[in-house]
Scaffold this active site. Structure first.
Site, mmCIF file in Angstrom:
data_model
loop_
_atom_site.group_PDB
_atom_site.id
_atom_site.type_symbol
_atom_site.label_atom_id
_atom_site.label_comp_id
_atom_site.label_asym_id
_atom_site.label_seq_id
_atom_site.Cartn_x
_atom_site.Cartn_y
_atom_site.Cartn_z
ATOM 1 N N HIS A 1 22.584 40.949 39.222
ATOM 2 C CA HIS A 1 22.994 40.370 37.940
ATOM 3 C C HIS A 1 21.909 40.663 36.898
ATOM 4 C CE1 HIS A 1 23.989 37.076 35.114
ATOM 5 N NE2 HIS A 1 25.152 36.999 35.717
ATOM 6 N N ASP B 1 17.969 35.465 44.251
ATOM 7 C CA ASP B 1 18.927 34.890 43.299
ATOM 8 C C ASP B 1 20.074 34.308 44.120
ATOM 9 O OD1 ASP B 1 21.097 34.470 41.665
ATOM 10 O OD2 ASP B 1 21.023 36.433 40.693
ATOM 11 N N GLN C 1 25.201 32.885 43.700
ATOM 12 C CA GLN C 1 26.458 32.985 44.444
ATOM 13 C C GLN C 1 26.286 32.561 45.898
ATOM 14 O OE1 GLN C 1 29.314 33.624 42.997
ATOM 15 N NE2 GLN C 1 28.492 34.256 41.030
ATOM 16 N N LYS D 1 27.924 26.330 39.404
ATOM 17 C CA LYS D 1 28.733 27.090 40.373
ATOM 18 C C LYS D 1 28.915 26.283 41.658
ATOM 19 C CE LYS D 1 26.930 31.458 38.649
ATOM 20 N NZ LYS D 1 27.947 32.214 37.934
ATOM 21 N N CYS E 1 28.250 41.076 34.276
ATOM 22 C CA CYS E 1 26.799 41.009 34.030
ATOM 23 C C CYS E 1 26.042 41.819 35.075
ATOM 24 C CB CYS E 1 26.280 39.573 34.019
ATOM 25 S SG CYS E 1 27.040 38.552 32.773
HETATM 26 N N1 PMP Z 1 22.931 35.627 39.280
HETATM 27 C C1 PMP Z 1 24.168 35.719 39.776
HETATM 28 C C2 PMP Z 1 24.392 36.482 41.049
HETATM 29 C C3 PMP Z 1 25.224 35.115 39.091
HETATM 30 O O1 PMP Z 1 26.461 35.220 39.573
HETATM 31 C C4 PMP Z 1 24.959 34.399 37.903
HETATM 32 C C5 PMP Z 1 26.071 33.753 37.116
HETATM 33 N N2 PMP Z 1 27.120 34.630 36.798
HETATM 34 C C6 PMP Z 1 23.644 34.322 37.456
HETATM 35 C C7 PMP Z 1 22.653 34.945 38.169
HETATM 36 C C8 PMP Z 1 23.279 33.578 36.211
HETATM 37 O O2 PMP Z 1 23.540 32.213 36.385
HETATM 38 P P1 PMP Z 1 23.505 31.235 35.133
HETATM 39 O O3 PMP Z 1 24.370 31.869 34.088
HETATM 40 O O4 PMP Z 1 24.094 29.964 35.676
HETATM 41 O O5 PMP Z 1 22.084 31.092 34.720
#
Ligand code: PMP
Length: 403
Positions: free
Chosen positions: A120, A197, A200, A223, A361
């Site tokens: 991401h 990270d 997920q 999430k 993203c």
């Molecule tokens: N890393 C991953 C793998 C994600 O799926 C997400 C959210 N789409 C994020 C980071 C960022 O999370 P947040 O927008 O809640 O800070």
């Protein structure tokens, strides 16, 4: 189990465009059960004050609830020490904390930062910036067409040395769960720190962060069926010891003089300012709610439903499901021949079906797969086979209208 569970999520009874909502976007954010909404309301109505500061009764209650939520998170992460659990505003802030505070202290000109190419943007960009500040080198860890990291190439990259390895627990773009324990052991053998990270990966079973081999582990509350505005950064004690404070201000100090300031012990040291108090309480409630449903039941439910989704997608003519590696979290990324994912998403929306379309993203991941965008359907504890059936029927409508 699922009717009783779904009944606890008011948002799921919404209608969109005159049709019942089919929520296939849990990987972007999950709806919240009443247990979470109630916990936040009750705390706001009966126990709300600023935390750690007051001697009055409401401050005592608010502090107990906030610290109780930290204990819930510590249990969820595998019975870790509460002092190693820091509240942030989300995964993005957690990852920025590590890159800014640990990264700026430890990266040097010529250091190498290995970041998974599937990651991401929140895991890539903070390290790209940290590498720039330090004159370090940012290196992508390649992956295969199955959306699995290429461990041979990774081993070769490690031979060139690494200060830090950044990898997700599971891919939000393709759904594969990465072999984090193995990748961490390999990273540690060259002395690299491992940043995971968990945005997920944490959602589909409690991540035993210490066993995973993470030095830092980040997640987002929203999430995990909790509210927005709250996240977590856990680190091993030795990794915290190497991490200076990130934000400076109230709450994180021991004493302030114009001649110099000393800092509080962690976790307060990393929680400058008034924290997201009600949101932390909501996250604690979400974790307790999930424990009440039972993680074994959740994992069994999601595993069965993922197989059902993937089999169903394989029956759709002209559909290519991308990144088919295993093990997986319950999501699938796919394209329909000749139809742009945004058009797929728009037609599905008119059918009441919410999916995510775009690059998720993860532009470098899409580029490596030779795509600019996909449609992503993601499942969670509230999902039912009927959601998958609705998706398949919706894709037939897409094909009729646009194919
Ligand atoms: N890393 C991953 C793998 C994600 O799926 C997400 C959210 N789409 C994020 C980071 C960022 O999370 P947040 O927008 O809640 O800070």
């Amino acid at each position: 189990m699922n009717d009783a569970i779904r009944a606890q999520f008011p948002a799921l009874s919404a209608t969109v465009h005159g049709r019942p909502l089919v929520w296939l976007d849990s990987a972007a954010t999950a709806h919240k059960p009443m247990a979470v909404l109630d916990a936040m309301n009750v705390a706001a109505a009966t126990s709300y004050a600023n935390v750690h500061r007051g001697v009055h009764e409401l401050a005592v209650r608010a502090t107990a609830a906030y610290e109780g939520a930290r204990a819930d998170v510590a249990r969820f992460l595998g019975d870790v020490d509460v002092r190693d659990v820091v509240f942030t505003r989300g995964t993005t802030e957690s990852l920025n904390l590590v890159a800014r505070a640990w990264g700026d202290r430890h990266l040097r000109a010529g250091s190498r930062v290995l970041v998974g190419q599937m990651e991401h943007h929140s895991a890539i960009v903070p390290w790209q910036e940290a590498a720039k500040r330090a004159g370090a080198e940012l290196v992508a860890i390649p992956f295969t067409a199955d959306a699995v990291y290429d461990l041979e190439r990774y081993a070769q990259l490690l031979e060139g040395g690494a200060a830090v390895v950044v990898v997700a627990h599971a891919s939000n773009a393709f759904g594969t769960v990465h072999p984090v324990a193995k990748m961490a052991a390999m990273a540690h053998s060259v002395g690299a720190k491992v940043v995971v990270d968990g945005a997920q990966g944490a959602v589909h079973g409690p991540p035993r962060v210490a066993e995973l081999g993470a030095d830092f582990y980040a997640l987002s509350g929203h999430k995990l069926y909790g509210p927005t505005g709250i996240g977590v950064l856990w680190a091993r004690p030795d990794a915290w010891e190497e991490t200076p404070p990130f934000l400076h201000g109230g709450e994180m100090i021991r004493s302030v003089r114009f001649s110099g300031t000393t800092y509080a012990d962690r976790p307060a040291r990393y929680e400058a300012g008034t924290p997201p108090i009600l949101e932390a309480i909501g996250l604690g409630a979400a974790i307790r709610w999930l424990e009440g449903v039972g993680w074994n039941a959740i994992v069994a439910h999601e595993t069965g439903l993922t197989a059902y989704l993937l089999d169903a997608l394989d029956t759709v003519p002209g559909l290519t499901w991308i990144g088919r590696g295993a093990p997986r979290v319950p999501l699938a990324s796919f394209v329909l021949d000749g139809i742009h994912p945004h058009d797929v998403g728009s037609v599905l929306d008119r059918e009441g079906i919410a999916v995510r379309t775009g690059h998720h993203c993860a532009q470098p991941a899409m580029e490596a797969m030779g795509r600019v965008a996909t449609t992503r359907a993601s499942l969670g504890v509230t999902s039912v086979p009927g959601d998958v059936d609705a998706l398949v029927a919706g894709l037939a409508v897409v094909r009729r209208r646009l194919g």
